[in-house]
Design an enzyme around this catalytic site. Structure first.
Site, PDB file in Angstrom:
ATOM      1  CB  SER A   1      -0.886   0.010   1.254  1.00  0.00           C
ATOM      2  OG  SER A   1      -1.512   1.258   1.435  1.00  0.00           O
TER       3      SER A   1
ATOM      4  CE1 TYR B   1      -2.777  -1.523   5.954  1.00  0.00           C
ATOM      5  CE2 TYR B   1      -2.214   0.699   5.231  1.00  0.00           C
ATOM      6  CZ  TYR B   1      -2.717  -0.558   4.953  1.00  0.00           C
ATOM      7  OH  TYR B   1      -3.159  -0.862   3.684  1.00  0.00           O
TER       8      TYR B   1
END
Length: 325
Positions: A163, A189
């Site tokens: 990501s 994350y």
């Protein structure tokens, strides 16, 4: 190895179906993790439509069976078959069971499943911080366990879904599990997504002699997935202010799956390995997070970081005692 210089017909708005058009995957076997929702569904659909036999490796097999039935109802004749198998990336015993149950070659492994921005610090049963454990360690154990099957395929591809969130944080080797620093959903994350890229770099180096290529990717800003299920509307609304990261233009799930399918199946990237892609092309490096809507941080492609993460990950999946919360 660099991306071929011929102009690509694909871009940010390309769909998975457009990428797979004309590609023949009959006789190939694929595993897609997290294929019960979002871009995992579209990735599995595209690979099966091209003739691959696809295993949907999912935590909830009931949901996976529904998805498989829905896909099968829409596939053209001559498509590959779909099967569903349980895979909980937070539970190493279930990962081990999945690996032990696999027989024969594996041509495509798409490490797609993940969690994002868990609001509070949580740990897996073996004491690891959940985002790092699920997004990276579970996939690491899966891929390493399946390496013999990938090698048997003689030209297998491993696809690691990362990501733009990797820009939130490098891998903090001295505190992977937030035992010394305050927990933050986004840096947690971020380090897990950086780890996804570094895994591809490490696998590319170690598995080249087995004919295995490994690449990572950014799917895009895809809102219609379960990835953000832990985020409330206020968190979503304040995303840019909270993270200091601008979002790229939105994509639907068919567009979001396109880069995964490109790396899994397209002849355009034959032999390419150890790279990070977005919008169906190799990403450009960026030097800072501020105002970035694309690109890859140098620390995520650094071979020394990749080697260190590989060694740490091997140790963690080999021996991981239950630690105090």
């Amino acid at each position: 190895m660099s991306v071929p210089q011929t102009p690509s017909p694909f871009g940010a708005s390309t769909t998975a179906a457009e990428v797979i058009d004309g590609v023949d995957l009959h006789g190939r076997r694929a595993v897609v993790t997290g294929a019960s929702s979002g871009i995992g569904v579209e990735t599995a659909r595209a690979l099966a439509a091209a003739g691959a036999d696809v295993t949907l490796a999912v935590r909830n097999t009931t949901a996976g069976a529904r998805v498989a039935a829905d896909i099968e109802a829409e596939l053209p004749s001559g498509s590959g078959k779909l099967t569903v198998a349980q895979l909980d990336l937070a539970d190493r015993s279930i990962v081990a069971t999945f690996v032990a149950g696999w027989t024969g070659p594996l041509h495509i492994l798409v490490c797609n499943a993940g969690v994002m921005a868990l609001p509070e610090l949580t740990r897996t049963p073996d004491g690891r911080e959940t985002q790092f454990a699920v997004n990276h360690l579970g996939h690491f154990a899966l891929a390493v366990g399946l390496r013999p099957a990938l090698a048997e395929a003689n030209g297998a591809r491993v696809v690691s879904v990362s990501s733009i969130g990797h820009l939130f944080s490098p891998v903090v080797f001295d505190d992977l599990d937030y035992r010394f620093r305050p927990y933050d959903p986004w840096t947690s994350y971020g380090q897990s997504k950086t780890a996804n890229i570094l895994f591809a770099v490490g696998a590319a180096e170690r598995w080249a002699d087995d004919g295995i290529t490994a690449n990572a990717l950014m799917p895009g800003n895809v809102g219609d997935t379960s990835l953000a299920r832990h985020m409330d509307p206020d968190q979503l609304a304040g995303f840019i202010e909270t993270t200091g990261l601008a979002l790229p233009p939105a994509k639907n799930v068919e567009q979001g799956a396109a880069t995964s399918v490109l790396l899994a199946a397209s002849p355009m990237v034959e032999g390419i390995t150890g790279r990070y892609f977005e919008d169906c092309a190799q990403a450009e490096p960026v030097s800072q997070r501020a105002d970035a809507v694309a690109g890859v941080a140098p620390y995520a492609l650094d071979p020394e970081n990749a080697a260190r993460l590989w060694a740490v990950s091997e140790e963690l999946v080999r021996w991981s005692p239950t630690l105090p919360a």
